[in-house]
Design a protein around this motif. Structure first.
Motif, PDB file in Angstrom:
ATOM      1  N   MET A 178      19.687 -18.129  -2.032  1.00 44.42           N
ATOM      2  CA  MET A 178      20.997 -17.589  -2.417  1.00 44.42           C
ATOM      3  C   MET A 178      21.969 -17.707  -1.250  1.00 44.42           C
ATOM      4  O   MET A 178      21.562 -17.910  -0.109  1.00 44.42           O
ATOM      5  CB  MET A 178      20.877 -16.125  -2.864  1.00 44.42           C
ATOM      6  N   GLU A 179      23.229 -17.567  -1.568  1.00 43.98           N
ATOM      7  CA  GLU A 179      24.243 -17.503  -0.529  1.00 43.98           C
ATOM      8  C   GLU A 179      24.156 -16.127   0.126  1.00 43.98           C
ATOM      9  O   GLU A 179      23.958 -15.123  -0.565  1.00 43.98           O
ATOM     10  CB  GLU A 179      25.643 -17.704  -1.130  1.00 43.98           C
ATOM     11  N   ILE A 180      24.296 -16.075   1.426  1.00 42.58           N
ATOM     12  CA  ILE A 180      24.196 -14.801   2.142  1.00 42.58           C
ATOM     13  C   ILE A 180      25.216 -13.792   1.619  1.00 42.58           C
ATOM     14  O   ILE A 180      24.937 -12.594   1.550  1.00 42.58           O
ATOM     15  CB  ILE A 180      24.325 -15.016   3.662  1.00 42.58           C
ATOM     16  N   SER A 181      26.368 -14.259   1.193  1.00 46.18           N
ATOM     17  CA  SER A 181      27.390 -13.349   0.660  1.00 46.18           C
ATOM     18  C   SER A 181      26.909 -12.601  -0.584  1.00 46.18           C
ATOM     19  O   SER A 181      27.377 -11.510  -0.879  1.00 46.18           O
ATOM     20  CB  SER A 181      28.681 -14.108   0.350  1.00 46.18           C
ATOM     21  N   GLU A 182      25.953 -13.169  -1.325  1.00 49.55           N
ATOM     22  CA  GLU A 182      25.431 -12.517  -2.527  1.00 49.55           C
ATOM     23  C   GLU A 182      24.655 -11.244  -2.193  1.00 49.55           C
ATOM     24  O   GLU A 182      24.507 -10.368  -3.035  1.00 49.55           O
ATOM     25  CB  GLU A 182      24.526 -13.478  -3.303  1.00 49.55           C
ATOM     26  N   ILE A 183      24.167 -11.134  -0.980  1.00 51.43           N
ATOM     27  CA  ILE A 183      23.394  -9.963  -0.568  1.00 51.43           C
ATOM     28  C   ILE A 183      24.247  -8.707  -0.599  1.00 51.43           C
ATOM     29  O   ILE A 183      23.747  -7.603  -0.833  1.00 51.43           O
ATOM     30  CB  ILE A 183      22.794 -10.184   0.839  1.00 51.43           C
ATOM     31  N   ASP A 184      25.556  -8.857  -0.400  1.00 55.72           N
ATOM     32  CA  ASP A 184      26.462  -7.708  -0.338  1.00 55.72           C
ATOM     33  C   ASP A 184      26.370  -6.812  -1.568  1.00 55.72           C
ATOM     34  O   ASP A 184      26.516  -5.602  -1.466  1.00 55.72           O
ATOM     35  CB  ASP A 184      27.908  -8.170  -0.155  1.00 55.72           C
ATOM     36  N   SER A 185      26.117  -7.393  -2.722  1.00 58.18           N
ATOM     37  CA  SER A 185      26.124  -6.618  -3.962  1.00 58.18           C
ATOM     38  C   SER A 185      24.721  -6.250  -4.454  1.00 58.18           C
ATOM     39  O   SER A 185      24.578  -5.679  -5.529  1.00 58.18           O
ATOM     40  CB  SER A 185      26.857  -7.407  -5.055  1.00 58.18           C
ATOM     41  N   ILE A 186      23.708  -6.526  -3.685  1.00 55.29           N
ATOM     42  CA  ILE A 186      22.326  -6.264  -4.101  1.00 55.29           C
ATOM     43  C   ILE A 186      21.852  -4.925  -3.545  1.00 55.29           C
ATOM     44  O   ILE A 186      22.060  -4.621  -2.369  1.00 55.29           O
ATOM     45  CB  ILE A 186      21.399  -7.401  -3.638  1.00 55.29           C
ATOM     46  N   THR A 187      21.201  -4.136  -4.398  1.00 53.19           N
ATOM     47  CA  THR A 187      20.610  -2.867  -3.975  1.00 53.19           C
ATOM     48  C   THR A 187      19.099  -3.000  -4.005  1.00 53.19           C
ATOM     49  O   THR A 187      18.502  -3.163  -5.074  1.00 53.19           O
ATOM     50  CB  THR A 187      21.049  -1.721  -4.907  1.00 53.19           C
ATOM     51  N   VAL A 188      18.503  -2.972  -2.824  1.00 52.11           N
ATOM     52  CA  VAL A 188      17.050  -3.063  -2.679  1.00 52.11           C
ATOM     53  C   VAL A 188      16.614  -2.066  -1.597  1.00 52.11           C
ATOM     54  O   VAL A 188      17.443  -1.535  -0.866  1.00 52.11           O
ATOM     55  CB  VAL A 188      16.613  -4.496  -2.272  1.00 52.11           C
ATOM     56  N   SER A 209       0.823  -1.221   0.000  1.00 50.62           N
ATOM     57  CA  SER A 209       0.000   0.000   0.000  1.00 50.62           C
ATOM     58  C   SER A 209       0.848   1.258   0.000  1.00 50.62           C
ATOM     59  O   SER A 209       0.366   2.324  -0.354  1.00 50.62           O
ATOM     60  CB  SER A 209      -0.949  -0.007   1.199  1.00 50.62           C
ATOM     61  N   TRP A 210       2.120   1.147   0.364  1.00 55.82           N
ATOM     62  CA  TRP A 210       3.026   2.294   0.342  1.00 55.82           C
ATOM     63  C   TRP A 210       3.894   2.313  -0.904  1.00 55.82           C
ATOM     64  O   TRP A 210       4.833   3.098  -0.995  1.00 55.82           O
ATOM     65  CB  TRP A 210       3.878   2.335   1.606  1.00 55.82           C
ATOM     66  N   GLY A 211       3.613   1.437  -1.862  1.00 55.80           N
ATOM     67  CA  GLY A 211       4.273   1.505  -3.164  1.00 55.80           C
ATOM     68  C   GLY A 211       5.580   0.742  -3.306  1.00 55.80           C
ATOM     69  O   GLY A 211       6.317   0.976  -4.259  1.00 55.80           O
ATOM     70  N   TYR A 212       5.870  -0.191  -2.393  1.00 54.87           N
ATOM     71  CA  TYR A 212       7.086  -1.000  -2.527  1.00 54.87           C
ATOM     72  C   TYR A 212       6.752  -2.340  -3.148  1.00 54.87           C
ATOM     73  O   TYR A 212       5.629  -2.835  -3.038  1.00 54.87           O
ATOM     74  CB  TYR A 212       7.776  -1.159  -1.165  1.00 54.87           C
ATOM     75  N   ILE A 213       7.732  -2.934  -3.800  1.00 53.95           N
ATOM     76  CA  ILE A 213       7.536  -4.199  -4.513  1.00 53.95           C
ATOM     77  C   ILE A 213       7.961  -5.350  -3.613  1.00 53.95           C
ATOM     78  O   ILE A 213       9.154  -5.518  -3.333  1.00 53.95           O
ATOM     79  CB  ILE A 213       8.346  -4.222  -5.820  1.00 53.95           C
ATOM     80  N   TRP A 214       7.000  -6.129  -3.149  1.00 49.50           N
ATOM     81  CA  TRP A 214       7.282  -7.322  -2.347  1.00 49.50           C
ATOM     82  C   TRP A 214       7.567  -8.438  -3.333  1.00 49.50           C
ATOM     83  O   TRP A 214       6.685  -8.882  -4.053  1.00 49.50           O
ATOM     84  CB  TRP A 214       6.073  -7.647  -1.470  1.00 49.50           C
ATOM     85  N   ALA A 215       8.820  -8.864  -3.411  1.00 49.33           N
ATOM     86  CA  ALA A 215       9.256  -9.820  -4.437  1.00 49.33           C
ATOM     87  C   ALA A 215       9.329 -11.227  -3.863  1.00 49.33           C
ATOM     88  O   ALA A 215       9.982 -11.462  -2.849  1.00 49.33           O
ATOM     89  CB  ALA A 215      10.616  -9.409  -4.992  1.00 49.33           C
ATOM     90  N   TYR A 216       8.655 -12.156  -4.507  1.00 48.14           N
ATOM     91  CA  TYR A 216       8.711 -13.559  -4.091  1.00 48.14           C
ATOM     92  C   TYR A 216      10.166 -14.024  -4.148  1.00 48.14           C
ATOM     93  O   TYR A 216      10.926 -13.594  -5.019  1.00 48.14           O
ATOM     94  CB  TYR A 216       7.825 -14.396  -5.027  1.00 48.14           C
ATOM     95  N   PRO A 217      10.573 -14.884  -3.214  1.00 47.23           N
ATOM     96  CA  PRO A 217      11.974 -15.333  -3.202  1.00 47.23           C
ATOM     97  C   PRO A 217      12.472 -15.818  -4.563  1.00 47.23           C
ATOM     98  O   PRO A 217      11.813 -16.595  -5.247  1.00 47.23           O
ATOM     99  CB  PRO A 217      11.962 -16.481  -2.186  1.00 47.23           C
ATOM    100  N   GLY A 218      13.634 -15.282  -4.962  1.00 44.34           N
ATOM    101  CA  GLY A 218      14.270 -15.688  -6.213  1.00 44.34           C
ATOM    102  C   GLY A 218      13.880 -14.879  -7.432  1.00 44.34           C
ATOM    103  O   GLY A 218      14.407 -15.101  -8.519  1.00 44.34           O
ATOM    104  N   SER A 246      12.409  -2.703  -4.338  1.00 43.30           N
ATOM    105  CA  SER A 246      11.983  -4.051  -3.953  1.00 43.30           C
ATOM    106  C   SER A 246      12.299  -4.375  -2.503  1.00 43.30           C
ATOM    107  O   SER A 246      13.250  -3.852  -1.927  1.00 43.30           O
ATOM    108  CB  SER A 246      12.689  -5.104  -4.813  1.00 43.30           C
ATOM    109  N   ILE A 247      11.519  -5.321  -1.986  1.00 46.17           N
ATOM    110  CA  ILE A 247      11.827  -5.987  -0.735  1.00 46.17           C
ATOM    111  C   ILE A 247      12.308  -7.381  -1.118  1.00 46.17           C
ATOM    112  O   ILE A 247      11.573  -8.157  -1.741  1.00 46.17           O
ATOM    113  CB  ILE A 247      10.605  -6.095   0.195  1.00 46.17           C
ATOM    114  N   LEU A 248      13.545  -7.698  -0.773  1.00 47.06           N
ATOM    115  CA  LEU A 248      14.127  -9.014  -0.984  1.00 47.06           C
ATOM    116  C   LEU A 248      13.622  -9.904   0.149  1.00 47.06           C
ATOM    117  O   LEU A 248      13.900  -9.657   1.315  1.00 47.06           O
ATOM    118  CB  LEU A 248      15.657  -8.916  -0.959  1.00 47.06           C
TER     119      LEU A 248
END
Length: 151
Positions: A122-132, A97-106, A113-115
């Motif tokens: 995914m490997e937790i280390s992959e989160i380091d390079s993600i912008t959400v 309702s506030w305009g964010y994208i709730w993204a299904y896992p993967g 987006s909300i990851l």
């Protein structure tokens, strides 16, 4: 970056206490947002697969909640409430309702987006390079520590 506790979990899934008011309030008190599952049937209830904990509507007005409406009655009543809510089942994406994208896992992500539950796909280390905009996880404490140390 919004760090969102999945049902009040901080360091791992705990089905016995997740979605309990105490668990949610604790997560909020630790500086996390919190995704919660809400039903409405002649009153408000928290619970994932069923109505487990009866709450007052004022509970839902707390800052930092991402309210997952679990039935149509809840969705309709939340519509004009001013709260941050959404409905989904296994959709690739849903808009809050506030305009964010709730993204299904993967699923693909954007800066709006909300990851969701990265630990499942995914490997937790992959989160380091993600912008959400935010991350929702059962292990959000570990993820926040990792992201803050990477700065």
């Amino acid at each position: 970056m919004r760090y969102i506790s999945h049902r009040g979990n901080l360091t791992g899934k705990n089905e016995k206490s997740e979605n309990s008011p105490h668990r949610i309030e604790y997560a909020l008190s630790q500086g996390y947002d919190c995704e919660i599952d809400v039903y409405y049937n002649d009153g408000w209830f928290l619970g994932h697969d069923e109505e487990e904990y009866e709450i007052d509507f004022n509970f839902l007005k707390q800052q930092g909640l991402w309210i997952h409406a679990k039935n149509l009655n809840a969705l309709v009543r939340l519509y004009e409430s001013g709260t941050n809510y959404f409905w989904h089942q296994e959709d690739d994406f849903t808009l809050t309702s506030w305009g964010y994208i709730w993204a299904y896992p993967g699923k693909p992500l954007t800066s709006k987006s909300i990851l969701v539950k990265p630990e499942t796909h995914m490997e937790i280390s992959e989160i380091d390079s993600i912008t959400v905009y935010g991350i929702c996880s059962d292990i959000i404490e570990l993820i926040r520590e990792r992201k803050e140390h990477a700065k």
